[in-house]
Write a protein that holds these residues in place. Structure first.
Motif: not given
Length: 398
Positions: A1-2, A4, A54, A57, A75, A77-80
């Protein structure tokens, strides 16, 4: 999930800000509430923290960019994970010949390299995975080897030029320093500014401080007894007796303040800031000393908030800490007066017909003559002198 990363909401008095420092780069992992980027405004440096764990990105607003309130900065990314970062940043560079590897430069480091015509490959990186940091670029520009994980404060203390160097270096003025310059010019061009001087014998306060400083520090949990607290207390009493010195001008109206909010001028790397002691008339000497010390540390680290620097009915500036013997301070509008403290200097003085060596300090009161008459200004300064030369009067309220 990205997610901002956006600029913080600026107060009404601040139109925009400048991206000062990115503490995380693309591909780097961050933890929730970890500092990501600093935004410098006309008054304070505001911190942007990570909303969740995260990986960065994308960076949209590079260092030096001007941003508005709520504008997109980058940005997250909480899943990366950090291992999902671009190969150029995450994979070791040993697999390729050293000469063919392009080092990774932070935006600030790349800017410094371009300004100084440096070859990026010649800069030794001390950051994560060999990344070239701003401090590495500064060291390379100065012709010195970079120190691993060197703090920015150390790099800032390095001399700009080597001995005998006739080159020039152009750097942008910080927003804070530019704003201070604007306000100082405004004050001198809009006020009928005048300065009156006096001198105070500091021996009574110095003797009192020498006698009780150890007990004071022990009683108040390590808070040291300095001179500034005596001046603040004397100023609040003098302001009660001369309310015009504590007033301000609003258009064609005079605003008299029934409280004493004393601003204490503090010098920082970014410029002069004036945090405020709220209701200083009710503060003890220990509370004044502790609050001033806290403000000094915050100013050094750029942590002062808008609320801590807003308002103020009177200002005290201590140029004596830098060795100034005498100066004329500039009033901080919309205030109408400022007190300047100076260096304590032993001088021969006439006391009861005899020459005595005493520790003396010059005091300067700059004031707006549109509101404050000479009689009020001189009386205020004489009151300060009387209270400081006989500190017991501060306790007895006489």
């Amino acid at each position: 999930m990205a997610i901002e990363i956006k600029a913080p909401a600026f107060p009404e008095s601040i139109a925009d800000g400048t991206v000062a420092t990115w503490h995380k780069q693309v591909g780097e992992a961050v933890k929730r509430d970890e500092l990501i980027v600093d935004i410098e405004t006309d008054k304070v440096v505001m911190e942007v923290l990570a909303e969740a764990d995260g990986v960065i990105t994308e960076i949209v607003a590079a260092e030096g960019a001007t941003v508005l309130s709520g504008e997109l900065l980058g940005k997250l990314d909480t899943q990366a994970t950090a291992s999902a970062a671009p190969a150029a940043q995450a994979e070791p560079q040993a697999a390729a010949p050293a000469a063919s590897v392009e080092p990774i430069l932070s935006p600030a480091a790349r800017k410094i390299a371009e300004e100084n015509a440096l070859n990026p490959a010649s800069i030794q990186g001390t950051g994560k995975d060999g990344r070239v940091t701003k401090e590495d670029a500064v060291a390379a520009a100065a012709g010195k080897p970079a120190a691993a994980a060197r703090p920015a404060a150390v790099a800032a203390e390095a001399p700009l030029f080597a001995a005998g160097d006739r080159t020039e270096k152009r750097v942008p003025m910080t927003r804070l320093r530019a704003k201070v310059a604007e306000r100082l010019v405004e004050a001198q061009s809009t006020m009928a500014m005048l300065t009156t001087y006096n001198e105070v014998n500091m021996k009574p306060i110095m003797d009192l401080r020498a006698k009780y400083k150890d007990l004071f520090e022990k009683t108040h949990n390590g808070t040291r007894l300095g001179f500034m607290s005596f001046f603040v207390k004397a100023a609040t009493e003098a302001l009660k007796r001369q309310p015009g010195v504590n007033a301000s001008i609003d258009g064609k109206d005079i605003v008299y303040h029934g409280y004493q909010d004393i601003g204490v001028a503090v010098s920082s790397d970014r410029g002069l800031v004036v945090p405020v002691l709220r209701n200083a008339e009710f503060m003890s000497l220990a509370e004044i000393e502790a609050t001033i010390r806290e403000y000094g540390l915050k100013a050094r680290d750029g942590k002062l908030t808008i609320e801590e620097m807003t308002g103020g009915t009177f200002t005290i500036s201590n140029g004596g800490v830098f060795g100034s013997l005498l100066s004329s301070p500039i009033v901080n509008p919309p205030q109408t007066a400022i007190l300047g403290m100076h260096k304590i200097q032993e001088r021969p003085m006439a006391v009861n017909g005899e020459v005595v060596i005493l520790p003396m300090m010059y005091l300067a009161l700059s004031y707006d003559h549109r509101l404050i008459d000479g009689k009020e200004a001189v009386t205020f300064l004489v009151t300060m002198k009387d209270l400081l030369e006989d500190p017991a009067r501060l306790l007895l309220d006489i």
